[in-house]
Design a protein around this motif. Structure first.
Motif, PDB file in Angstrom:
ATOM      1  N   HIS A 625      14.622  53.331  54.437  1.00 48.31           N
ATOM      2  CA  HIS A 625      14.903  52.178  53.418  1.00 48.31           C
ATOM      3  C   HIS A 625      15.015  52.998  52.010  1.00 48.31           C
ATOM      4  N   GLY A 626      14.060  53.705  51.642  1.00 48.16           N
ATOM      5  CA  GLY A 626      13.903  54.429  50.350  1.00 48.16           C
ATOM      6  C   GLY A 626      15.296  54.904  50.009  1.00 48.16           C
ATOM      7  N   VAL A 627      15.663  55.899  50.935  1.00 44.94           N
ATOM      8  CA  VAL A 627      16.899  56.644  50.456  1.00 44.94           C
ATOM      9  C   VAL A 627      17.817  55.756  50.582  1.00 44.94           C
ATOM     10  N   SER A 628      18.088  54.766  51.277  1.00 46.08           N
ATOM     11  CA  SER A 628      19.384  53.831  51.219  1.00 46.08           C
ATOM     12  C   SER A 628      19.233  53.065  49.717  1.00 46.08           C
ATOM     13  N   ARG A 629      18.126  52.790  49.248  1.00 46.48           N
ATOM     14  CA  ARG A 629      18.032  51.994  47.924  1.00 46.48           C
ATOM     15  C   ARG A 629      18.302  52.994  47.027  1.00 46.48           C
ATOM     16  N   ILE A 630      17.710  54.186  46.955  1.00 44.19           N
ATOM     17  CA  ILE A 630      17.833  55.025  45.446  1.00 44.19           C
ATOM     18  C   ILE A 630      18.655  56.124  45.693  1.00 44.19           C
ATOM     19  N   GLY A 631      19.373  56.557  46.923  1.00 49.84           N
ATOM     20  CA  GLY A 631      20.113  57.323  46.981  1.00 49.84           C
ATOM     21  C   GLY A 631      21.415  57.543  46.299  1.00 49.84           C
TER      22      GLY A 631
END
Length: 735
Positions: A625-631
């Protein structure tokens, strides 16, 4: 902290007109104050070293030798002689005009130094030194340009050619147009526009960053004299301020657009972005400031003050991101809201990437570490030294003068040792001085000048010319041989105090001083950075693991710099030759800057992963979830910062090229390998322990919230649901 930042952002966004007026007035007032400031001389002292003691003796008793100089090399074509009446008259005329230039206190006899018989310049070359009553920091480009034009005018119509080298010539060659800065900004405009698909968002981001950079440069001008900041501090500050400032502004604007797409009002969206991304910017900025300001413990004024200047620049872009951006949001609120909500949706591509990385975390970590180690291998052969005119492009006058002198007088002639002898006034030390000069004629020494007393009779000077070039390891060994084995027995039983100075001895002393303080510097930087991360993430293992991989990333950066400048891989593309030694302070400065900037991206990534974890996701789901948001944001921020740094390879100064290339490629390596491969895999492996902090440490450390839970706004889950409802998309982004 989050609620405090949210209140500031909300107020500035709601009252953006009056806030904008106040901001403009503040910048104008600071600019006016900067106009009255002065630039102090650069402090290149290395306290407590032998070469510094030699320099101090020169300053006290022979100031002409302690100041800066320029070397003029006169040549005539084949078939002519330098002593022909017409040639000699032209040279005498030129030197007479040079003696009348401002700051010139001494011009030597160009015909006193005779080239060795049998070489190409035996009767076609004459050389002299022009000495100024200026310290290094007092030199201006006009000094070199006046010297060049004066000599050229006097030689016009004769067959005498002249090449020049020295500090005066180097400063005159510096470019006035900030090419690196302009190229970096142009690339940032293209990348920001492509990321946001919005001219308004690009404009707001760029303005927020540039105002911080401008204020930083103004403050450096104001504080230069009271703090003794060197001129090169402005180059480092500009490079770092541009890169970090655009990244910080990009993160905040990106989060604002997410909140605006979810339906938040401009003040609420601005408050939420400040409470989350703004808090991350504060934490990241503090780590960068701590890392760079840690250079003060190295014990060398120039390095410490350059670090202080860079820290001031970073502090300014942090403040600008938290104040100017909310004002820009208020002014451009309608245009900043995404026209297509999918522009701010979590990235399916990065979600799939995170799934792949976390599926086999050990493989991901092993692959990432292998890449870092491969880049770091060349660092084992890194040679510290100082680039000189022999590393300049062949078209430069400095390089041509260097080559001509080396051919005529030997490779060591470009950088003789200055042996400074403290002599008691009134004592007859001539016999002792002659014995010392005789003892200095050892293997590795081309020539030794007779000892020459200063006018006050309290100091004597002997010039020792090595047989090898300044960058040759044999020259370094000669320094230690003279200091340790030759001079002590030669002056035993006398009152003479002897100090060996000059370029090569100075570099050796500089390197030794840095090496002696390096463990303390590294311990302070890593220790304080880890504590700040613990306070921000309420975690023990994440900060410790991050520090370890940061060190690997920095090692890879050192390897790249060694490979390019020392080994020559692609060096010609940068306008330098191969075999360039790495300036002693470059690795230390790069360590501080890269450690801080690497933690920047670490904070950006982990704050979103932690945010998802505290909203109920499991360890793996929170990573995805975090990588999909900030990647995507991290990738573009990395590309922008790398572009800004790499643009500085256009600078004529080889040290600026080292910093630009080293920092630019290091940021790419860090983000593409450590942040997007290793870090997600490590968090997945740590599981729930990633966010564990002992109770006693939890009570001891201040709580720096990066999640924005203190702000009354939508949660991440509500944001995603609102965006999907607007677009009619219902596929799941996370596994």
């Amino acid at each position: 902290m989050s609620s405090f930042l949210a209140r500031i952002a909300r107020a500035l966004t709601q009252h953006w007109k009056r806030s904008l007026v106040i901001a403009i007035l503040v910048v104008i007032a600071l600019g006016a104050l900067a106009g009255t400031a002065s630039q102090p001389p650069d402090d290149f002292d290395v306290p407590g070293t032998e070469s510094q003691q030699a320099t101090d003796l020169f300053r006290d008793h022979a100031p002409a030798l302690a100041g800066i100089d320029a070397t003029l090399v006169f040549t005539v074509p084949d078939g002519s002689t330098i002593t022909a009446p017409e040639s000699r008259a032209a040279i005498d005329r030129a030197l007479a005009d040079v003696r009348r230039l401002d700051g010139v206190i001494e011009v030597g006899d160009p015909f006193q130094r005779v080239a060795a018989e049998g070489n190409a310049f035996a009767d076609r070359l004459a050389t002299t030194d022009v000495r100024y009553d200026l310290e290094f920091g007092d030199v201006r480009a006009e000094n070199g340009r006046e010297l060049q034009s004066t000599v050229d005018d006097a030689l016009r119509g004769s067959d005498v050619d002249v090449e020049m080298r020295g500090i005066v010539v180097d400063v005159a060659a510096e470019q006035d147009v900030p090419v690196g800065e302009l190229v970096g900004i142009a690339l940032a405009i293209v990348l920001l526009t492509f990321l946001f698909r919005s001219g308004a968002a690009m404009f707001a981001t760029l303005v927020g960053a540039l105002i911080g950079v401008v204020v930083g440069q103004i403050l450096l001008a104001i504080l230069a004299d009271p703090l003794g900041l060197p001129r090169f501090a402005g180059v480092i500050a500009m490079m770092l301020g541009l890169g970090a400032g655009i990244d910080y502004a990009l993160l905040i604007v990106g989060r604002y657009r997410e909140q605006a797409a979810a339906g938040d009002s401009p003040p609420d969206a601005s408050a939420k972005s400040a409470a989350t991304s703004g808090a991350s910017v504060v934490a990241a900025g503090l780590i960068v400031i701590v890392a760079i300001a840690g250079l003060l413990v190295v014990g060398i004024p120039m390095i410490g003050k350059m670090g202080l200047g860079a820290a001031i620049a970073v502090a300014c872009v942090v403040v600008s991101s938290l104040t100017i951006l909310p004002i820009m949001i208020g002014a451009l609120a309608k245009r900043l809201k995404p026209k297509k909500p999918e522009h701010v949706l979590p990235s399916p591509a990065f979600a799939r990437w995170a799934e792949l990385i976390t599926k086999r975390p050990w493989v991901s970590i092993a692959a990432g570490v292998a890449i870092l180690l491969a880049f770091a291998i060349p660092v084992t052969s890194m040679h510290l030294g100082q680039p000189d005119d022999g590393n300049q492009p062949e078209s430069k006058t400095q390089r041509q003068a260097y080559d001509q002198l080396s051919t005529a007088f030997g490779p060591g002639s470009s950088s003789p040792f200055f042996v400074a002898i403290d002599v008691r006034r009134g004592d007859d030390q001539r016999a002792n001085l002659d014995r010392l000069a005789s003892a200095l004629r050892v293997d590795g020494v081309e020539s030794v000048s007779p000892a020459e007393l200063s006018r006050d009779g309290e100091m004597a000077t002997i010039f020792v010319t090595p047989t090898t070039a300044p960058q040759d390891q044999a020259t370094t060994r000669l320094v230690h041989k003279l200091r340790d084995d030759v001079i002590p027995p030669a002056v035993a039983g006398t009152d003479l105090k002897v100090y060996v100075g000059g370029q090569v001895p100075g570099i050796e002393d500089f390197s030794a001083k840095v090496a002696s303080r390096l463990p303390l510097f590294i311990a302070i930087v890593i220790g304080l950075s880890v504590l700040l991360l613990m306070a921000a993430f309420r975690s023990v293992w994440v900060p410790l693991v991050s520090a370890v991989f940061n060190l690997l990333s920095i090692g890879a950066a050192y390897g790249v710099v060694t490979l390019v400048f020392q080994k020559g891989w692609g060096a010609s593309l940068l306008g330098v030759d191969s075999g360039v030694p790495i300036m002693s302070f470059v690795p230390v400065m790069m360590f501080a800057i890269l450690f801080g900037l690497s933690m920047d991206y670490n904070v950006f990534l982990l704050s979103r992963i932690r945010e998802a974890y505290h909203e109920g996701d499991g360890p793996r789901e929170s990573v995805i979830h975090g990588v999909s948001r900030i990647g995507k944001i991290i990738l573009f921020a990395c590309l922008i910062m790398a572009s800004v740094f790499l643009a500085f390879v256009s600078q004529p100064d080889v040290i600026a090229k080292m910093f630009g290339l080293g920092l630019g490629l290091a940021i790419l390596i860090d983000v593409l390998v450590v942040r997007l491969v290793i870090a997600p895999a490590v968090v997945q492996l740590l599981g729930d322990k990633a966010w564990w902090l002992p109770t006693w440490m939890d009570r001891l450390l201040p709580n720096i919230s990066l999640d924005g839970h203190e702000v009354d706004a939508q949660t991440e889950a509500e944001l995603e649901a609102a965006i999907k409802q607007q677009t009619g998309e219902h596929e799941k982004v996370t596994s």
